[in-house]
Design a protein around this motif. Structure first.
Motif, short mmCIF file in Angstrom:
data_model
loop_
_atom_site.label_atom_id
_atom_site.label_comp_id
_atom_site.label_asym_id
_atom_site.label_seq_id
_atom_site.Cartn_x
_atom_site.Cartn_y
_atom_site.Cartn_z
N GLY A 270 3.33 -58.58 81.83
CA GLY A 270 4.14 -58.07 80.74
C GLY A 270 4.85 -56.80 81.16
N VAL A 271 6.06 -56.59 80.67
CA VAL A 271 6.85 -55.41 81.02
C VAL A 271 7.18 -54.64 79.75
N GLU A 272 6.93 -53.34 79.76
CA GLU A 272 7.26 -52.48 78.63
C GLU A 272 7.86 -51.18 79.16
N ASP A 273 9.03 -50.82 78.66
CA ASP A 273 9.76 -49.66 79.15
C ASP A 273 9.96 -49.72 80.66
N GLY A 274 10.13 -50.96 81.16
CA GLY A 274 10.37 -51.15 82.58
C GLY A 274 9.13 -51.15 83.44
N ASP A 275 7.96 -50.85 82.87
CA ASP A 275 6.72 -50.80 83.64
C ASP A 275 5.97 -52.13 83.53
N PRO A 276 5.54 -52.71 84.67
CA PRO A 276 4.82 -53.99 84.62
C PRO A 276 3.32 -53.79 84.34
N TYR A 277 2.75 -54.69 83.57
CA TYR A 277 1.32 -54.71 83.28
C TYR A 277 0.81 -56.10 83.64
N ARG A 278 0.03 -56.18 84.72
CA ARG A 278 -0.39 -57.47 85.25
C ARG A 278 -1.75 -57.89 84.66
N ASN A 279 -1.73 -59.05 84.01
CA ASN A 279 -2.92 -59.61 83.39
C ASN A 279 -3.17 -61.00 83.96
N ALA A 280 -4.31 -61.57 83.63
CA ALA A 280 -4.63 -62.92 84.09
C ALA A 280 -5.43 -63.64 83.02
N VAL A 281 -5.20 -64.93 82.89
CA VAL A 281 -5.96 -65.77 81.97
C VAL A 281 -6.31 -67.06 82.70
N GLY A 282 -7.38 -67.70 82.27
CA GLY A 282 -7.77 -68.94 82.93
C GLY A 282 -8.64 -69.81 82.06
#
Length: 371
Positions: A270-282
């Motif tokens: 996800g990206v907010e204010d240009g900053d990426p936030y890396r998550n994972a689901v499975g």
């Protein structure tokens, strides 16, 4: 639109489904037949009706058609009345207690008439640019498929949602443009998930919708511009990466293949204010997990009771062949899951649920089953 209103008056879901966009309703009639048989055995409904105690009728309905694109129209309900009724004596025996409550509160017979023009006038959206409310009205979106016109529940819902969120509707000329775009998919059913993940990002929402079958992705295409404006305003976005998958493809039936998912892992950025936030689901069988960008993790499994009564012990999606490529069919997937539930839930469990609903303990019943 008039045929849908007539089907509602006659309590005829099959007739109503015949007037729904085939891309959204294909297979739903079989699910309804299976569910109706189950409800009839449980004493909830009759052979010819849905819920005889309740009725709806429309009188002097005036419609106005606004052709918003070559293959799309917005049908406005302008005038007329809609009458709702309830007859306590016609409640099914399975709901004796509910019938007694209805009789005590509303009497043996209850009717209420609503003016369509007044209901339409109350439907408002908010224009954020001009800081004012605007009249939205009552309408239904209809689309043309192979020379016939059908009601589209998805297009209708998304158009209402756009008015509420963005203060205006979608650009429906984009629907016509999408019909001529080439589909994106996998060469084999097993590759459908990976093909969709490769285009699932906010940098090219048009390509993302190309990853869904015609008559589905195109329903969302009129809102691409609105969503892109909103994402740009907040410097937001997303990207999906398929890291791992173990799937099993079933046999083809009418252009559809069931794809059982034994294991899958997705990277969701996800990206907010240009900053990426890396998550994972499975998913792993009937269990799943999610790991947030800060390292926190959540794990859980589908309750054993639910897998037993539904017969579903792992996730699955339906994939459809479109112009020699295989794509995830969201609506066929929803129909397939409903069909599993409609046919597999044991009679004694359904009877128990009906009794709990009549006693007003439906939520407690479900809580007890799910633990």
């Amino acid at each position: 639109m008039r045929e849908v209103l007539a089907a509602a008056e006659d309590q005829d879901p099959i007739a109503a489904l015949g007037m729904i966009n085939p891309g959204e309703s294909r297979g739903a009639d079989e699910v309804w037949e299976a569910l109706h048989q189950r409800l009839e055995r449980a004493g909830v409904t009759t052979k010819d009706g849905v819920f005889d105690a309740a009725g709806v009728s429309f009188e002097d309905v005036e419609l106005e058609v606004d052709e918003v694109a070559d293959h799309v129209a917005k049908v406005h309900l302008r005038e007329g009345t809609v009458k709702l009724s309830l007859e306590a004596d016609d409640f099914p025996k399975a709901f004796d207690r509910l019938a007694a409550e209805a009789r005590a509160e509303l009497g043996d017979s209850w009717t209420e008439t609503y003016d369509i023009a007044e209901l339409a006038d109350e439907m408002r959206s908010y224009d954020w640019e001009d800081d004012e409310q605007t009249r939205m009205g009552l309408f239904v979106m209809v689309i043309e498929v192979d020379g016939r016109w059908y009601v589209s529940p998805t297009a209708t819902w998304t158009e209402y949602a756009a008015h509420q969120i963005f203060g205006r509707g979608g650009d429906w000329s984009a629907y016509d443009e999408g019909v001529d775009r080439d589909p994106v998919g996998g060469e084999r059913p097993e590759e459908a998930l990976r093909a969709f993940a490769e285009v699932a990002n906010s940098d090219d929402l048009e390509a993302l919708l190309d990853g869904l079958p015609h008559g589905q992705g195109d329903l969302f295409r009129p809102f691409v511009g609105l969503v892109e404006e909103e994402l740009a305003r907040y410097g937001a976005g997303f990207d999906i990466e398929l890291r791992d998958q173990t799937v099993r493809a079933g046999d083809e039936d009418d252009g559809l293949v069931r794809l059982d998912i034994d294991r899958i892992e997705l990277g969701v950025t996800g990206v907010e204010d240009g900053d990426p936030y890396r998550n994972a689901v499975g998913l792993d069988g009937s269990c799943g997990w999610a790991e947030a960008y800060d390292g926190s993790r959540a794990d859980g499994c589908v309750p054993t009771w639910l897998t037993q009564v539904s017969g579903i012990d792992n996730a699955f999606v339906m994939v459809r062949e479109t112009d020699d490529v295989w794509q995830i069919d969201l609506f066929a997937t929803a129909v397939a899951w409903l069909e599993e539930l409609a046919t597999n839930v044991p009679d004694d469990e359904l009877d128990s649920l009906v009794a709990a609903i009549d006693e007003g303990d439906g939520a407690r019943w479900l809580e007890h089953r799910l633990g």
